[in-house]
Design an enzyme around this catalytic site. Sequence first.
Site, PDB file in Angstrom:
ATOM      1  N   PRO A 239       0.858  -1.200   0.000  1.00 45.84           N
ATOM      2  CG  PRO A 239       0.083  -0.984   2.201  1.00 45.84           C
ATOM      3  CD  PRO A 239       0.851  -1.898   1.286  1.00 45.84           C
ATOM      4  CG  MET A 240       3.617   2.513  -1.571  1.00 45.67           C
ATOM      5  SD  MET A 240       4.944   2.524  -2.788  1.00 45.67           S
ATOM      6  CE  MET A 240       4.276   1.456  -4.053  1.00 45.67           C
TER       7      MET A 240
ATOM      8  CB  CYS B  17       1.163   5.309   9.036  1.00 49.59           C
ATOM      9  SG  CYS B  17       1.512   6.908   8.295  1.00 49.59           S
TER      10      CYS B  17
ATOM     11  CG  HIS C 151       8.370  -1.618   6.654  1.00 43.02           C
ATOM     12  ND1 HIS C 151       8.120  -0.264   6.608  1.00 43.02           N
ATOM     13  CD2 HIS C 151       9.635  -1.764   6.184  1.00 43.02           C
ATOM     14  CE1 HIS C 151       9.193   0.368   6.148  1.00 43.02           C
ATOM     15  NE2 HIS C 151      10.122  -0.515   5.888  1.00 43.02           N
TER      16      HIS C 151
ATOM     17  N   GLY D 269      10.165  -4.704   2.915  1.00 46.46           N
ATOM     18  CA  GLY D 269      11.246  -3.767   3.213  1.00 46.46           C
ATOM     19  C   GLY D 269      12.490  -4.062   2.419  1.00 46.46           C
TER      20      GLY D 269
ATOM     21  N   GLY E 113       7.235  -2.245  -2.446  1.00 51.61           N
ATOM     22  CA  GLY E 113       6.714  -0.887  -2.523  1.00 51.61           C
ATOM     23  C   GLY E 113       7.499  -0.041  -3.500  1.00 51.61           C
ATOM     24  NE  ARG E 114      11.095   2.425  -0.013  1.00 54.84           N
ATOM     25  CZ  ARG E 114      11.993   2.458   0.948  1.00 54.84           C
ATOM     26  NH1 ARG E 114      12.546   3.612   1.265  1.00 54.84           N
ATOM     27  NH2 ARG E 114      12.334   1.355   1.589  1.00 54.84           N
TER      28      ARG E 114
END
EC number: 1.3.1.-
Length: 332
Positions: A17-18, A102, A171, A203, A226-227
């Site tokens: 999720p981002m 978060c 994460h 991560g 994610g990234r």
Amino acid sequence: MLRIGNVEIKNPVVLAPMAGVCNSAFRLTVKEFGVGLVCAEMVSDKGIVYGNERTLSMLYIDEQEKPLSLQIFGGEKESLVKAAQYVDKNTNADIIDINMGCPVNKIIKCEAGARWLLNPDKIYEMVSAVVDKVDKPVTVKMRIGWDDDHIFIADNAQAVERAGGSAIAVHGRTRVQMYEGKANWDYIKLAKESVNIPVIGNGDVLTPQDAKRMLDETGCDGVMIGRAALGNPWMMYQTVKYLESGILLPEPSVREKMDVCVLHLDRLIALKDEYIAVREMRKHAAWYLKGVSGNGKIRKEINNVETRDQLVGLLYSLVEDVETEGQITTAV
Ligand SMILES: Cc1cc2nc3c(=O)[nH]c(=O)nc-3n(C[C@H](O)[C@H](O)[C@H](O)COP(=O)(O)O)c2cc1C
């Protein structure tokens, strides 16, 4: 195959999720590259409960994205449960995920996100309250702990399991680390050893080989990326294929990359209007251009584009430069 509650997921690769990124336009684009599960950006429980129009628009899910996990965040039991019930009854999400990772102050101040990591009892209380009131499987995405002195990942993971949670994504950073330093995969392994529900590691998975290494080293059931997927959705396909066969697929051509970028742009325009979509797409376009030779020439201009045609024109002008350069090099 990965199974979360009654949801079957065809491979272990998961889009993280981002916020500000994982709307339907991006998720669908990533999904077409073969990922098992896509996660939506976090949505405020209060926004849902108060019927905030912008928040409710974030709950839109295209059937083709499924299976999909929809993440909510909040700090109070009542609104969290109500929001979960709304998602349960009024959306076609397959899984309801609760954010416990978060790290930003605005969220922590509301007793939400990573704040809970200091208190396994609170995790149990909140998760069981949600599980009791919904039919869809409930999962939690958490960081390993608050700071180096408060890493309660084993207790926290067990609290989720006892409360009836169906899976956990971990994460490997603390709240205090934010996005700095390295993700510590040893704690993902510890989480996996502490519970019997599926654990998804997260991560610093930057390559298909990293994904395999995470699965091998931690024993986790899925790997969340994610990234590395930003402006790079084909990386997900390379990862799925590498995990299946050990074969590393080549990078797409610059033209193919820009075709994907434009597809993403057009989906974003369909979702929001052109004015908003083009502005949002500027950051994505910069990500899609990463590593493309000669990109410096148009990167600045991209920050000023206002229409679809301007953006598309710029992207394909670069493609033509690269292809012409390639032809000259081949001829020489
Ligand atoms: C732009 C951005 C937005 C994010 N938004 C969320 C979010 O809404 N919910 C969440 O649980 N994590 C969020 N994260 C954290 C990611 O899901 C993930 O845990 C983190 O980036 C580490 O994974 P990676 O190394 O593969 O990027 C966000 C990360 C980024 C970079």
